[in-house]
Design a protein around this motif. Structure first.
Motif, short mmCIF file in Angstrom:
data_model
loop_
_atom_site.label_atom_id
_atom_site.label_comp_id
_atom_site.label_asym_id
_atom_site.label_seq_id
_atom_site.Cartn_x
_atom_site.Cartn_y
_atom_site.Cartn_z
N ASN A 84 0.84 -1.19 0.00
CA ASN A 84 0.00 0.00 0.00
C ASN A 84 0.88 1.25 0.00
O ASN A 84 2.03 1.22 0.48
CB ASN A 84 -0.97 0.01 1.18
CG ASN A 84 -0.38 -0.47 2.48
OD1 ASN A 84 0.27 -1.51 2.53
ND2 ASN A 84 -0.61 0.27 3.54
N SER A 89 -2.53 7.53 -2.57
CA SER A 89 -3.79 6.95 -3.04
C SER A 89 -4.85 8.01 -3.31
O SER A 89 -5.72 7.83 -4.18
CB SER A 89 -4.34 5.96 -2.00
OG SER A 89 -3.40 4.98 -1.63
N ASN A 234 -13.64 0.52 -5.82
CA ASN A 234 -12.53 -0.25 -6.39
C ASN A 234 -12.83 -0.70 -7.81
O ASN A 234 -11.96 -0.67 -8.69
CB ASN A 234 -12.16 -1.43 -5.49
CG ASN A 234 -13.31 -2.37 -5.22
OD1 ASN A 234 -14.44 -1.94 -4.99
ND2 ASN A 234 -13.05 -3.66 -5.24
N THR A 237 -12.62 2.45 -10.24
CA THR A 237 -11.24 2.83 -10.58
C THR A 237 -10.54 1.77 -11.42
O THR A 237 -9.70 2.09 -12.25
CB THR A 237 -10.42 3.12 -9.29
OG1 THR A 237 -10.53 1.99 -8.40
CG2 THR A 237 -10.91 4.36 -8.59
N SER A 250 -2.02 -4.09 -9.60
CA SER A 250 -2.49 -3.16 -8.56
C SER A 250 -3.96 -3.40 -8.21
O SER A 250 -4.72 -3.97 -8.98
CB SER A 250 -2.32 -1.71 -9.04
OG SER A 250 -0.98 -1.44 -9.36
N TRP A 252 -7.12 -2.52 -4.71
CA TRP A 252 -7.48 -1.87 -3.44
C TRP A 252 -7.65 -2.86 -2.29
O TRP A 252 -7.96 -2.44 -1.17
CB TRP A 252 -8.75 -1.06 -3.61
CG TRP A 252 -8.61 0.13 -4.51
CD1 TRP A 252 -8.90 0.20 -5.84
CD2 TRP A 252 -8.13 1.43 -4.15
NE1 TRP A 252 -8.64 1.46 -6.33
CE2 TRP A 252 -8.17 2.24 -5.31
CE3 TRP A 252 -7.68 2.01 -2.95
CZ2 TRP A 252 -7.79 3.57 -5.33
CZ3 TRP A 252 -7.29 3.35 -2.96
CH2 TRP A 252 -7.34 4.12 -4.14
N PRO A 282 -9.95 4.12 0.44
CA PRO A 282 -9.55 5.02 -0.64
C PRO A 282 -8.60 6.14 -0.21
O PRO A 282 -7.92 6.74 -1.05
CB PRO A 282 -10.89 5.61 -1.13
CG PRO A 282 -11.90 4.58 -0.75
CD PRO A 282 -11.42 4.07 0.58
N PHE A 286 -4.33 2.08 -1.49
CA PHE A 286 -4.06 1.55 -2.83
C PHE A 286 -2.79 0.70 -2.78
O PHE A 286 -1.77 1.10 -2.23
CB PHE A 286 -3.87 2.69 -3.83
CG PHE A 286 -3.77 2.22 -5.25
CD1 PHE A 286 -4.81 1.52 -5.85
CD2 PHE A 286 -2.62 2.45 -6.00
CE1 PHE A 286 -4.72 1.07 -7.17
CE2 PHE A 286 -2.53 2.01 -7.31
CZ PHE A 286 -3.58 1.31 -7.90
N THR A 288 0.11 -1.25 -4.89
CA THR A 288 0.72 -1.18 -6.22
C THR A 288 2.22 -1.44 -6.13
O THR A 288 2.79 -1.59 -5.03
CB THR A 288 0.43 0.19 -6.85
OG1 THR A 288 0.80 0.16 -8.24
CG2 THR A 288 1.19 1.31 -6.16
#
Length: 410
Positions: A84, A89, A234, A237, A250, A252, A282, A286, A288
């Motif tokens: 995260n 994010s 989620n 996006t 990636s 959530w 949110p 996030f 990634t």
């Protein structure tokens, strides 16, 4: 004549090949020097693992992982390691708001109450509606109260908790996995008029007047996207940001990513933390890699110069328009050029010297994402270890400065 021409062509080809080899060799030398300088700071032992990158409006110029994603297991931190990224994010929430506006699902100047199943009003200003734009510019008067730290973070189910710390900084609590609450449930508890956690949830400032950074306000904006579009945040996006940008690693939640690539997080180099999630995901949840996030920053730079692909030029212009003035700040960060708190677009920060981006900090996470609009070069750092002293701060920004030192040579 033909032989002369052929000879000239061969000569040009040889010169060209030689030039390409020289460029490649010089590029390798730059990368080796960059690697070496970053590694020298890593060797101070202040961070267990991290990844960095440099991008422009065309592509990723440099990306690399350093150290370990799991010290005990000796698993390396690579460009595909995921974790995260904390408040970086929030920039995705801004993109999502503008995409929802493009689709005709909402307007940034709508009152939040238009979309909510529970009443949200600042009790000090009951007649003043809070708008979506105010959420996006941190001027809504919504605050993060004590329950944000004590009731918002939860342990990932089915993990081994032996040897890990179950709180962070001795004040942030990781609640049991069987007590997980939804984003809507948490927001209603802290914001609704009769919410059981609605204590000090609003400031004494009139909505729209003063910048007050708000994680809860960010989550409320994401919840409004859900109510306006009929999609979970989620999924929305994923459809409009992640898939178009090919950010395949990636997501959530732990269920949306390949968990075997997820980094262990650390309060300090010696103290591992548990895997956790938050109800207000949110605002900082996030997940990634540096590889995926670099694609995102390249898109942001494209959007800034009018060549973006996931929003219209009009939307990107609004995203990157500074929304506030000096009168909206009681104090303003004019010391650190890499701060999102000097001015703000739509969940996008501006430093006092013009850098555009966002920072992030969460248990076991430190992150930075900024680009320079003067040269369209951007830098990212993602760390799996916290620091709280000058030595750590100096090392963190030391790595950032190393990236700047080499970015024009890549």
């Amino acid at each position: 004549m033909g032989r002369i021409l052929l000879s000239m062509v061969i000569s040009v080809m040889l010169i060209s090949c030689h030039s390409v080899k020289e460029v490649r060799h010089a590029n390798y030398d730059v990368r080796d020097s960059l690697d070496s300088d970053v590694n020298a700071i890593y060797q101070q032992g202040l961070f267990n693992g991290f990844a960095v990158s440099v991008v422009n409006e065309k592509s990723t110029l440099y990306q690399k992982g350093f150290g370990f994603s799991d010290v005990k297991e000796k698993r390396l931190y690579t460009e595909n390691t995921i974790q995260n990224i904390a408040s970086v994010s929030k920039t995705f929430v801004g993109i999502a708001l503008l995409k929802a506006q493009e689709l005709g699902k909402l307007n940034l100047d709508d009152p939040v109450q238009k979309y909510l199943p529970f009443k949200v009003v600042n009790p000090h200003f009951p007649q003043t509606p809070i708008t979506i734009r105010q959420l996006a510019t941190h001027t809504s008067s919504i605050l993060d109260n004590e329950f944000y730290l004590s009731r918002n973070y939860f342990l990932k189910p089915d993990q081994n908790l032996n040897g890990v710390k179950l709180n962070f900084d001795n004040e942030q609590v990781f609640n049991p996995a069987d007590s997980i609450i939804s984003m809507s449930g948490f927001l209603e508890n802290v914001l609704a008029e009769n919410g059981k956690w609605n204590t000090n949830s609003f400031s004494a400032n009139k909505p729209g007047s003063i910048y007050e950074y708000s994680n809860v306000g960010t989550a409320l904006a994401a919840f409004i996207i859900e109510k306006a579009t009929g999609q979970t945040f989620n999924n929305f996006t994923k459809e409009y940001i992640l898939k178009p940008l090919h950010m395949k690693g990636s997501g959530w939640s732990f269920e949306e990513v390949k968990f075997s690539k997820f980094s262990r997080l650390y309060e300090n180099p010696q103290t591992p933390l548990p895997y956790y999630l938050s109800a207000t995901y949110p605002d900082g949840g996030f997940i990634t890699s540096i590889n995926d996030l670099s694609k995102y920053l390249t898109e942001l730079i494209k959007g800034y110069i009018g060549k973006g692909t996931i929003l219209t030029q009009k939307s990107y212009k609004e995203y990157f328009t500074q929304q506030l003035t000096a009168s909206n700040f009681t104090e303003r960060n004019d010391k650190n050029p890499y701060s999102e708190s000097y001015n703000v677009g739509i969940f996008m920060g501006f430093g006092y010297t013009g850098y555009i981006g966002h920072t992030g900090g969460d248990p076991g996470v430190m992150s930075m994402l900024f680009f320079d609009p003067k040269n369209n070069l951007g830098r990212i750092m993602i760390f799996n270890t916290n620091f709280s002293d000058k030595k750590g701060n100096d090392a963190f920004y030391g790595i950032w400065n190393v990236l700047e030192k080499y970015q024009l040579k890549l």
